[in-house]
Design a protein around this motif. Structure first.
Motif, short mmCIF file in Angstrom:
data_model
loop_
_atom_site.label_atom_id
_atom_site.label_comp_id
_atom_site.label_asym_id
_atom_site.label_seq_id
_atom_site.Cartn_x
_atom_site.Cartn_y
_atom_site.Cartn_z
N VAL A 8 -81.79 18.08 -20.14
CA VAL A 8 -80.66 18.63 -19.60
C VAL A 8 -79.98 18.14 -18.41
N ASP A 9 -78.60 18.02 -18.40
CA ASP A 9 -77.79 17.50 -17.15
C ASP A 9 -77.07 18.58 -16.99
N TRP A 10 -76.85 19.05 -15.37
CA TRP A 10 -76.00 20.04 -15.04
C TRP A 10 -75.36 19.39 -13.80
N ARG A 11 -74.23 20.08 -13.45
CA ARG A 11 -73.64 20.18 -12.03
C ARG A 11 -72.94 21.32 -11.72
N LEU A 12 -72.57 21.53 -10.42
CA LEU A 12 -72.26 22.63 -9.92
C LEU A 12 -70.65 22.29 -9.13
N ASP A 13 -69.59 22.71 -9.93
CA ASP A 13 -68.27 22.39 -9.20
C ASP A 13 -67.88 23.73 -8.70
N TYR A 14 -67.10 23.74 -7.57
CA TYR A 14 -66.62 24.80 -7.09
C TYR A 14 -65.08 24.60 -7.14
N TYR A 15 -64.43 25.60 -7.58
CA TYR A 15 -62.70 25.44 -7.87
C TYR A 15 -62.27 26.50 -6.87
N ILE A 16 -61.61 25.82 -5.77
CA ILE A 16 -60.55 26.37 -4.76
C ILE A 16 -59.50 26.79 -5.14
N LYS A 17 -58.67 26.34 -6.09
CA LYS A 17 -57.57 26.71 -6.64
C LYS A 17 -57.28 25.95 -8.05
N ASN A 18 -56.32 26.29 -8.78
CA ASN A 18 -55.75 25.47 -10.20
C ASN A 18 -54.54 25.59 -10.12
N ASN A 19 -53.99 25.21 -11.24
CA ASN A 19 -52.58 25.22 -11.58
C ASN A 19 -51.83 26.56 -11.61
N HIS A 20 -52.72 27.67 -11.88
CA HIS A 20 -52.20 29.01 -12.20
C HIS A 20 -52.18 29.65 -11.05
N LEU A 21 -53.21 29.56 -10.16
CA LEU A 21 -53.44 30.37 -8.93
C LEU A 21 -53.82 29.49 -7.88
N GLU A 22 -53.21 30.12 -6.63
CA GLU A 22 -53.43 29.49 -5.38
C GLU A 22 -54.66 29.37 -4.84
N LYS A 23 -55.38 30.48 -5.34
CA LYS A 23 -56.76 30.86 -4.77
C LYS A 23 -57.67 31.30 -5.79
N VAL A 24 -58.64 30.59 -6.29
CA VAL A 24 -59.46 30.83 -7.20
C VAL A 24 -60.87 31.08 -6.66
N ASN A 25 -61.43 29.91 -5.98
CA ASN A 25 -62.89 30.24 -5.21
C ASN A 25 -64.08 30.67 -6.26
N GLN A 26 -64.14 29.95 -7.15
CA GLN A 26 -65.09 30.40 -8.20
C GLN A 26 -66.12 28.96 -8.47
N ALA A 27 -67.36 29.34 -8.60
CA ALA A 27 -68.38 28.08 -9.13
C ALA A 27 -68.44 28.30 -10.45
N VAL A 28 -68.46 27.15 -10.71
CA VAL A 28 -68.52 26.79 -12.47
C VAL A 28 -69.62 26.01 -12.67
N TYR A 29 -70.51 25.88 -13.52
CA TYR A 29 -71.58 25.09 -13.76
C TYR A 29 -71.24 24.22 -15.23
N LEU A 30 -71.42 23.07 -15.03
CA LEU A 30 -71.18 21.96 -16.07
C LEU A 30 -72.69 21.52 -16.66
N ILE A 31 -72.68 22.02 -17.85
CA ILE A 31 -74.00 21.79 -18.51
C ILE A 31 -73.78 20.84 -19.72
N SER A 32 -74.97 19.93 -19.76
CA SER A 32 -74.96 18.88 -20.81
C SER A 32 -76.25 18.79 -21.36
#
Length: 196
Positions: free
Chosen positions: A128-152
């Protein structure tokens, strides 16, 4: 072991000496077991002169019933007593039951090995490989502040060369749920292996 009504009806034809005479029974039984074990033996009854006086439709149905019973008994690892009860319900005589059970027990191990080779094996997770990304904002919202795990998940598929990736992303709650389900699956497998 539960058999469908169609299989029970077919086995009742085998148990009836008017449809399958005593002189043909052992030959039919051997043909059914050999047909399950060896694919080259599956059409043996169609050209066998021993079945010359037997109705062809009844013979095919009897053969199909025997093959279905053999496979189901092997699949469920049916004991001789349970098998005997099923055959008695299908009007088998004591001699026919004894011959069936004897043939079944002689070939049971090879039948189980062959049945175990049927089907598709799911991929095995090897790494298993994994990575933690933290999204501050995206195209739709100015403020997201959400952690997302990318799992392989690195998987090996039996019969295929190389390692394949299964990739997905999830939130912390989804990852916790996934880990909990993996732990439950592990416990179930441990219980199954402990009971065998």
């Amino acid at each position: 072991m539960e058999l469908s009504q169609a299989v029970i009806d077919s086995l009742s034809i085998v148990g009836d000496s008017a449809h399958v005479p005593n002189k043909c029974y052992q030959r039919l039984l051997d043909a059914a077991f050999d047909g399950v074990v060896d694919s080259e033996q599956r059409n043996r009854i169609s050209g066998d002169e021993a079945f010359g006086g037997v109705d062809k439709a009844a013979l095919k149905e009897a053969y199909a019933g025997l093959v279905s019973c053999i496979i189901e008994a092997t699949k469920h690892d049916t004991e001789a007593a349970s098998l005997e009860a099923v055959l008695e319900d299908c009007k088998f005589t004591a001699d026919r039951i004894k011959a069936f059970i004897s043939s079944y027990q002689e070939r049971k191990q090879i039948l189980q090995i062959l049945l175990g080779n049927v089907g598709v094996t799911p991929p095995h997770i090897v790494d298993v490989d994994w990575r933690l990304d933290y999204y501050i904002k995206n195209n739709h919202l100015e403020k997201v502040n959400q952690a997302v795990y990318l799992i392989s998940l690195k998987t090996e598929v039996p019969g295929k060369p190389g390692i394949q990736d299964v990739q997905f992303s999830c939130t912390q709650e989804q990852l916790q749920d996934f880990v909990g389900k993996l732990k439950d699956a592990t416990k179930c497998l441990e219980k199954i292996s402990a009971s065998q």
